[in-house]
Design a protein around this motif. Sequence first.
Motif, mmCIF file in Angstrom:
data_model
loop_
_atom_site.group_PDB
_atom_site.id
_atom_site.type_symbol
_atom_site.label_atom_id
_atom_site.label_comp_id
_atom_site.label_asym_id
_atom_site.label_seq_id
_atom_site.Cartn_x
_atom_site.Cartn_y
_atom_site.Cartn_z
ATOM 1 N N GLY A 1 0.810 -1.217 0.000
ATOM 2 C CA GLY A 1 0.000 0.000 0.000
ATOM 3 C C GLY A 1 0.838 1.259 0.000
ATOM 4 N N LEU A 2 0.229 2.315 -0.524
ATOM 5 C CA LEU A 2 0.866 3.638 -0.560
ATOM 6 C C LEU A 2 -0.085 4.660 0.044
ATOM 7 N N ILE A 3 0.443 5.448 0.958
ATOM 8 C CA ILE A 3 -0.296 6.609 1.456
ATOM 9 C C ILE A 3 0.402 7.822 0.866
ATOM 10 N N LEU A 4 -0.277 8.500 -0.033
ATOM 11 C CA LEU A 4 0.297 9.699 -0.645
ATOM 12 C C LEU A 4 -0.234 10.904 0.127
ATOM 13 N N LEU A 5 0.647 11.537 0.907
ATOM 14 C CA LEU A 5 0.225 12.712 1.673
ATOM 15 C C LEU A 5 0.426 13.962 0.823
ATOM 16 N N VAL A 6 -0.598 14.796 0.777
ATOM 17 C CA VAL A 6 -0.571 16.005 -0.044
ATOM 18 C C VAL A 6 -1.057 17.178 0.812
ATOM 19 N N PRO A 7 -0.238 18.233 0.949
ATOM 20 C CA PRO A 7 -0.681 19.391 1.736
ATOM 21 C C PRO A 7 -1.711 20.206 0.957
ATOM 22 N N CYS A 8 -2.886 20.394 1.562
ATOM 23 C CA CYS A 8 -4.018 20.990 0.835
ATOM 24 C C CYS A 8 -3.757 22.438 0.412
ATOM 25 N N ASP A 9 -2.784 23.093 1.094
ATOM 26 C CA ASP A 9 -2.538 24.509 0.812
ATOM 27 C C ASP A 9 -1.276 24.724 -0.018
ATOM 28 N N ALA B 1 3.375 15.636 -6.619
ATOM 29 C CA ALA B 1 2.658 14.528 -5.976
ATOM 30 C C ALA B 1 2.059 13.589 -7.022
ATOM 31 N N LYS B 2 1.530 14.174 -8.080
ATOM 32 C CA LYS B 2 0.937 13.369 -9.147
ATOM 33 C C LYS B 2 2.001 12.516 -9.838
ATOM 34 N N ARG B 3 3.193 13.094 -9.998
ATOM 35 C CA ARG B 3 4.300 12.343 -10.589
ATOM 36 C C ARG B 3 4.675 11.145 -9.724
ATOM 37 N N ILE B 4 4.740 11.356 -8.414
ATOM 38 C CA ILE B 4 5.048 10.246 -7.504
ATOM 39 C C ILE B 4 4.009 9.145 -7.671
ATOM 40 N N LEU B 5 2.734 9.559 -7.630
ATOM 41 C CA LEU B 5 1.643 8.583 -7.708
ATOM 42 C C LEU B 5 1.704 7.782 -9.001
ATOM 43 N N GLU B 6 1.841 8.481 -10.126
ATOM 44 C CA GLU B 6 1.843 7.791 -11.412
ATOM 45 C C GLU B 6 3.060 6.885 -11.544
ATOM 46 N N ARG C 1 4.432 1.060 -11.622
ATOM 47 C CA ARG C 1 5.531 0.085 -11.519
ATOM 48 C C ARG C 1 5.358 -0.944 -10.421
ATOM 49 N N HIS C 2 4.479 -0.648 -9.451
ATOM 50 C CA HIS C 2 4.347 -1.540 -8.301
ATOM 51 C C HIS C 2 2.877 -1.880 -8.087
ATOM 52 N N PRO C 3 2.576 -3.172 -7.903
ATOM 53 C CA PRO C 3 1.177 -3.584 -7.736
ATOM 54 C C PRO C 3 0.707 -3.308 -6.314
ATOM 55 N N LEU C 4 0.269 -2.099 -6.037
ATOM 56 C CA LEU C 4 -0.182 -1.773 -4.687
ATOM 57 C C LEU C 4 -1.465 -0.949 -4.703
ATOM 58 N N GLU C 5 -2.130 -0.917 -3.575
ATOM 59 C CA GLU C 5 -3.314 -0.078 -3.381
ATOM 60 C C GLU C 5 -2.839 1.253 -2.823
ATOM 61 N N PHE C 6 -3.614 2.307 -3.026
ATOM 62 C CA PHE C 6 -3.195 3.585 -2.444
ATOM 63 C C PHE C 6 -4.387 4.420 -2.015
ATOM 64 N N ILE C 7 -4.106 5.334 -1.105
ATOM 65 C CA ILE C 7 -5.060 6.399 -0.815
ATOM 66 C C ILE C 7 -4.300 7.709 -0.770
ATOM 67 N N LEU C 8 -5.019 8.786 -1.030
ATOM 68 C CA LEU C 8 -4.421 10.111 -0.942
ATOM 69 C C LEU C 8 -4.877 10.739 0.374
ATOM 70 N N GLY C 9 -3.919 11.108 1.211
ATOM 71 C CA GLY C 9 -4.224 11.752 2.488
ATOM 72 C C GLY C 9 -3.990 13.248 2.381
ATOM 73 N N LEU C 10 -5.053 14.016 2.521
ATOM 74 C CA LEU C 10 -4.952 15.469 2.394
ATOM 75 C C LEU C 10 -4.609 16.056 3.764
ATOM 76 N N THR C 11 -3.449 16.704 3.859
ATOM 77 C CA THR C 11 -2.987 17.214 5.154
ATOM 78 C C THR C 11 -3.138 18.735 5.233
#
Length: 167
Positions: free
Chosen positions: A84-92, A100-105, A110-120
């Motif tokens: 799993g991947l937790i992609l943390l993104v600062p809302c401001d 962040a989008k580059r990291i996610l893509e 390349r890796h078979p994982l689930e993810f969520i985006l955490g808005l901080t």
Amino acid sequence: MTPIKFVVSGPVGAGKTTFIRTISQVEVVSTEEKSTEEIGKTHTTVALDFGQMNLGDHVLHLFGTPGQTRFDYMWDVLSEGAMGLILLVPCDAPHEFPHAKRILEHVVSRHPLEFILGLTRTDVATNGWDVAEVAAYFDLPEQQVIAVHPGNAASARYTLQTLLKRI
Ligand SMILES: Nc1nc2c(ncn2[C@@H]2O[C@H](COP(=O)(O)OP(=O)(O)O)[C@@H](O)[C@H]2O)c(=O)[nH]1
Ligand SMILES: [Mg+2]
């Protein structure tokens, strides 16, 4: 039991190190050094943060990535074998959204994982993007984007549970 590996990624200042320090039940291994890029803070993660916690029957290993772009190769090193991947993104910090989008893509392709985006930073930002706006920007369903308070144990735990449920 085999530990479940999660990666915590996102731009500088998103709250990755704080998130792992809040949730870990072992002393966190951090690799913070003086920053070589102008990133608004003096010290930053250069290789990884590592923490561990038990969640129900599972042992979670959490690996936090560095934020500075010269360490981008660590995304793949740390994502190897992750579930799993937790992609943390600062809302401001919308100027960080493309990064962040580059990291996610990069990681998801390349890796078979689930993810969520955490808005901080939703608790401190006055003009931040909301969940719906960020979901639209990242082209994700709204259920895959949740507000996260990295310094709050209940919030960090809820984030991990939400990701675990997707797996
Ligand atoms: N109030 C508040 N502070 C946050 C939040 N996310 C990050 N921070 C703060 O932002 C700073 C940078 O966080 P850090 O964990 O070092 O970010 P990293 O670069 O992603 O590892 C720290 O002082 C955090 O406490 C948030 O959602 N709310
Ligand atoms: Mg950090």
